[in-house]
Design an enzyme around this catalytic site. Structure first.
Site, PDB file in Angstrom:
ATOM      1  N   ASP A  68      -4.334  21.560   8.125  1.00 41.46           N
ATOM      2  CA  ASP A  68      -3.224  21.583   9.081  1.00 41.46           C
ATOM      3  C   ASP A  68      -3.717  21.590  10.527  1.00 41.46           C
ATOM      4  O   ASP A  68      -4.197  22.590  11.037  1.00 41.46           O
ATOM      5  CB  ASP A  68      -2.372  22.819   8.810  1.00 41.46           C
ATOM      6  CG  ASP A  68      -1.101  22.858   9.635  1.00 41.46           C
ATOM      7  OD1 ASP A  68      -0.837  21.883  10.364  1.00 41.46           O
ATOM      8  OD2 ASP A  68      -0.370  23.847   9.553  1.00 41.46           O
ATOM      9  N   ASP A 113       0.638  17.476  14.220  1.00 47.75           N
ATOM     10  CA  ASP A 113       0.950  18.463  13.187  1.00 47.75           C
ATOM     11  C   ASP A 113       0.939  17.824  11.814  1.00 47.75           C
ATOM     12  O   ASP A 113       1.920  17.215  11.381  1.00 47.75           O
ATOM     13  CB  ASP A 113       2.313  19.093  13.466  1.00 47.75           C
ATOM     14  CG  ASP A 113       2.647  20.233  12.518  1.00 47.75           C
ATOM     15  OD1 ASP A 113       1.754  20.646  11.759  1.00 47.75           O
ATOM     16  OD2 ASP A 113       3.787  20.708  12.533  1.00 47.75           O
TER      17      ASP A 113
END
Length: 527
Positions: A341, A158
């Protein structure tokens, strides 16, 4: 009637702050009874569940996947198609059929992580580890070992946040019991941080626990890091295949910043290079390299763009977006920056900017939802979008941004966010729909923050084990095929393949996937 997902979506989007992990399930992934994904266009029509996650799109923001579940008899009518598919799912190693009430309430029912997971080829380059996926193409994570007992766990990659945590054995909620967990009491190297507990709100629920230090083995390297161990998790986390999150952001963290800590210890350069596998390409060759770059995973030069000054100060992976085009025509965008992301599956922009994009797509029609906008597009759309970073335009092919959800209906996987106050106006969110097309480098070495992209090397071609050559195995020693399943400690149940490097860009489907759906057809006729 308001579907449960509509309420959850609005709630999640409003309260999610900057935790980067928000439940997002578009309505096309829900059947008339309110059950949501993963569905193929066929199983959604009949209200059934997919045999493997491979035939259908699971829609997540960033990553949502619902384990296949057999509901109580009174809650759903008998469905021949669902029964046939569930039968084949069990044969090919899908998660067990769960009696929703009885096993959920049974505290002794602890199956561990049995989600259908695609296992990667074992990398050969230093500092590299394979990227597993639960999919197709919506959940990317690595296998780490924690503590003195080297407990194996799956952790989501992440780059959208800095929080790192895993589920602990003190967590007895159903969501935790469906996963593998870390036992702090069994690890002689665990050192609790007595001053800190942690609390993270993920919109539809929260995660709480203790914070401490322990050894983490990843990519063949051992580092001592601070992370959270959850003793409570939101019920919604039962829909996710990974056992925790590895936060790769450089900003504020309530559990400890992985990259900041390894940089301070001089244990590892704060660089991670990522190549995400597209499930339909065949063998899972996904790979993350920590502390450096693997030249074999990309073609041509890596072109870098510096993180903007504002976002560097916040430790956020945000770079200027210089253009978004379709069929040679540039969209007129107001948004000038993009969050890169790895923890988000799809692409998000402001509704006005997304509208500008789809003005360029012939036949595109707006479908506005309470919390987001999406576009219906012709199913014969073959043209790629092109997005420009660092002076280079990168393709997002139609096979990645167009999803067929019914026989005659296709949707774009580029969404407009109406209610996302946690993301500042003027910022795109570029998730895995884009990232699986490039080799990406997140570089925070030498006090800098920059992101680089290059074209990915061609994926290996799966062939039958009857051919000459070594069997492809993952870093855990298991045979590798698209959609191979099993927990971090369990066995993979799938046909093995031999990896073979190819110079061209041909794409091949998974052998096991083709066989699975052939058996689905047979089972349906036999019911």
């Amino acid at each position: 009637m308001l579907r449960p997902t509509s309420f959850l979506t609005k709630l999640a989007l409003w309260v999610a702050a900057a935790n980067a992990f928000v439940v997002f399930i578009p309505d096309d992934q829900c059947d008339p009874t309110g059950h949501c994904g993963p569905f193929t266009k066929t199983t959604r029509k009949h209200g059934g569940h997919s045999a493997r996650s491979n035939g259908g799109e699971v829609v997540t923001f960033p990553l949502v996947a619902r384990p296949r579940q057999v509901l109580d008899d009174e809650s759903e009518p008998f469905d021949r198609v669902a029964v046939a598919i569930a039968r084949v799912a069990q044969k090919f190693g899908g998660p067990p059929a769960v009696r929703a009430r009885s096993q959920k309430d049974d505290k002794n029912y602890v199956p561990g992580n049995q989600y259908p997971i695609s296992h990667p080829i074992k990398p050969i380059s230093e500092g590299s580890t394979g990227i597993y996926q639960y999919g197709p193409d919506f959940s990317y994570f690595i296998r780490v070992e924690l503590g003195s007992q080297k407990t194996p766990l799956y952790m989501l990659l992440d780059t959208g946040a800095g929080n790192t945590w895993v589920m602990g054995t003190d967590c007895t909620e159903y969501a935790c019991r469906l996963h593998d967990r870390f036992d702090t009491a069994a690890s002689t190297s665990w050192k609790p941080n007595q001053a800190d507990d942690f609390f993270i709100n993920y919109g539809t629920g929260n995660v709480t626990g203790v914070v401490g230090w322990d050894n983490m083995v990843l990519a063949g390297k051992t580092v001592n890091v601070q992370f959270g161990v959850a003793n409570h998790t939101a019920e919604e986390l039962r829909h996710y295949a990974f056992d925790g999150i590895l936060g790769l952001g450089m900003g504020h963290s309530v559990t400890g910043s992985f990259f900041k800590e390894v940089r301070q210890q001089n244990a590892l350069k704060p660089i991670v290079a990522i190549s995400m596998n597209r499930d339909s390409d065949g063998v899972n060759d996904g790979q993350a390299t920590f502390g450096g770059i693997d030249p074999a995973k990309h073609v041509g030069e890596i072109k870098y763009a510096d993180v903007t000054t504002e976002h560097k100060a916040k430790g956020e992976w945000v770079i200027p977006i210089e253009g978004f085009a379709f069929d040679g025509k540039q969209a007129k965008l107001n948004s000038t920056k993009a969050i890169i992301d790895t923890g988000t599956t799809y692409i998000f922009g402001s509704p006005p900017d997304v509208a500008e994009l789809f003005k360029l797509v012939p036949g595109a029609k707006l479908d506005e939802k309470p919390a987001y906008t999406e576009y219906i597009v012709p199913c014969d759309t073959k043209t790629a979008f092109k997005v420009t970073f660092g002076g280079v335009a990168y393709e997002i092919p139609a096979k990645d941004w167009v999803a067929q959800v019914e026989d005659d209906k296709c949707l774009s996987r580029i969404y407009g966010y109406i209610e996302l106050p946690s993301f500042r106006p003027g910022e795109w969110i570029m998730g895995d729909v884009f990232l699986k097309n490039v080799y990406s480098v997140f570089d925070a070495d030498n006090g800098n923050m920059r992101i680089g992209f290059a074209n990915k090397a061609a994926p290996p071609k799966p062939t039958s084990t009857g051919n000459t050559g070594a069997v492809a195995t993952g870093e855990d020693g298991r045979p590798v095929v698209p959609g191979s399943t099993g927990s971090a400690t369990g066995e993979t149940s799938a046909e093995t393949v031999t990896p073979k490097t190819v110079s061209g860009g041909s794409k091949v489907g998974g052998v096991a996937f083709t066989l699975a759906w052939a058996l689905v057809a047979w089972a349906m006729m036999a019911v």
